[in-house]
Design a protein around this motif. Sequence first.
Motif, PDB file in Angstrom:
ATOM      1  N   MET A   7       0.837  -1.200   0.000  1.00 32.78           N
ATOM      2  CA  MET A   7       0.000   0.000   0.000  1.00 32.78           C
ATOM      3  C   MET A   7       0.872   1.251   0.000  1.00 32.78           C
ATOM      4  O   MET A   7       0.601   2.201  -0.728  1.00 32.78           O
ATOM      5  N   TYR A   8       1.911   1.262   0.807  1.00 30.09           N
ATOM      6  CA  TYR A   8       2.812   2.411   0.831  1.00 30.09           C
ATOM      7  C   TYR A   8       3.409   2.621  -0.564  1.00 30.09           C
ATOM      8  O   TYR A   8       3.434   3.746  -1.069  1.00 30.09           O
ATOM      9  N   SER A   9       3.851   1.538  -1.187  1.00 27.84           N
ATOM     10  CA  SER A   9       4.454   1.641  -2.519  1.00 27.84           C
ATOM     11  C   SER A   9       3.462   2.134  -3.567  1.00 27.84           C
ATOM     12  O   SER A   9       3.822   2.917  -4.449  1.00 27.84           O
ATOM     13  N   SER A  10       2.223   1.702  -3.470  1.00 26.88           N
ATOM     14  CA  SER A  10       1.251   2.060  -4.506  1.00 26.88           C
ATOM     15  C   SER A  10       0.547   3.389  -4.251  1.00 26.88           C
ATOM     16  O   SER A  10       0.150   4.063  -5.199  1.00 26.88           O
ATOM     17  N   ARG A  11       0.401   3.792  -3.005  1.00 22.45           N
ATOM     18  CA  ARG A  11      -0.363   5.002  -2.714  1.00 22.45           C
ATOM     19  C   ARG A  11       0.457   6.147  -2.130  1.00 22.45           C
ATOM     20  O   ARG A  11       0.078   7.300  -2.275  1.00 22.45           O
ATOM     21  N   CYS A  12       1.526   5.852  -1.454  1.00 21.72           N
ATOM     22  CA  CYS A  12       2.215   6.885  -0.678  1.00 21.72           C
ATOM     23  C   CYS A  12       3.521   7.376  -1.295  1.00 21.72           C
ATOM     24  O   CYS A  12       3.921   8.517  -1.101  1.00 21.72           O
TER      25      CYS A  12
ATOM     26  N   CYS B  57       4.141  10.827  -3.282  1.00 23.98           N
ATOM     27  CA  CYS B  57       4.323  12.088  -2.545  1.00 23.98           C
ATOM     28  C   CYS B  57       5.408  11.985  -1.480  1.00 23.98           C
ATOM     29  O   CYS B  57       6.260  12.864  -1.358  1.00 23.98           O
TER      30      CYS B  57
ATOM     31  N   PRO C 181      -4.925  12.286   0.803  1.00 27.48           N
ATOM     32  CA  PRO C 181      -6.260  11.711   0.630  1.00 27.48           C
ATOM     33  C   PRO C 181      -6.633  10.732   1.739  1.00 27.48           C
ATOM     34  O   PRO C 181      -5.777  10.124   2.370  1.00 27.48           O
TER      35      PRO C 181
ATOM     36  N   ASN D  60      -8.287   7.221   3.254  1.00 28.27           N
ATOM     37  CA  ASN D  60      -8.310   5.796   2.915  1.00 28.27           C
ATOM     38  C   ASN D  60      -9.371   5.153   3.802  1.00 28.27           C
ATOM     39  O   ASN D  60      -9.042   4.450   4.761  1.00 28.27           O
TER      40      ASN D  60
END
Length: 125
Positions: free
Chosen positions: A37-42, A45, A99, A101
């Motif tokens: 999740m960190y790799s795909s969403r965070c 930024c 954003p 989640n």
Amino acid sequence: MNARSIVLSLAFACTLVACKPSAPAAPLPAASRAQEMYSSRCVACHGPQGRGDGAAAAGLTPRPRDFADPSWHARATDEHLRRILVGGGSAVGLSGMMPPNPELATDTALRDALVAHVRTLMQRR
């Protein structure tokens, strides 16, 4: 049994094997899901090392949080991080560019693993 019967029997057996439903994959542990999740969403930024220097960071005001900053970790509680992760930055009076989640409100294992992952980023400095 003639050759035609053998071929048909083998074809039928192969069809049964090919159509056999596969067992569902075991779910990934929460820590692995948090890293994904960190790799795909965070990362876009916050950057791969969490320094607030991801590819999209240059165009953001304010700049994304630097998760490598030990003084920030000393001030930020896990509960504060949970609220940000679920509700986004505006949920705690920060930038609305972070954003929400909302699925993390119910997937508490993933949410808590993501908090733990963010905490590990301080050690990479």
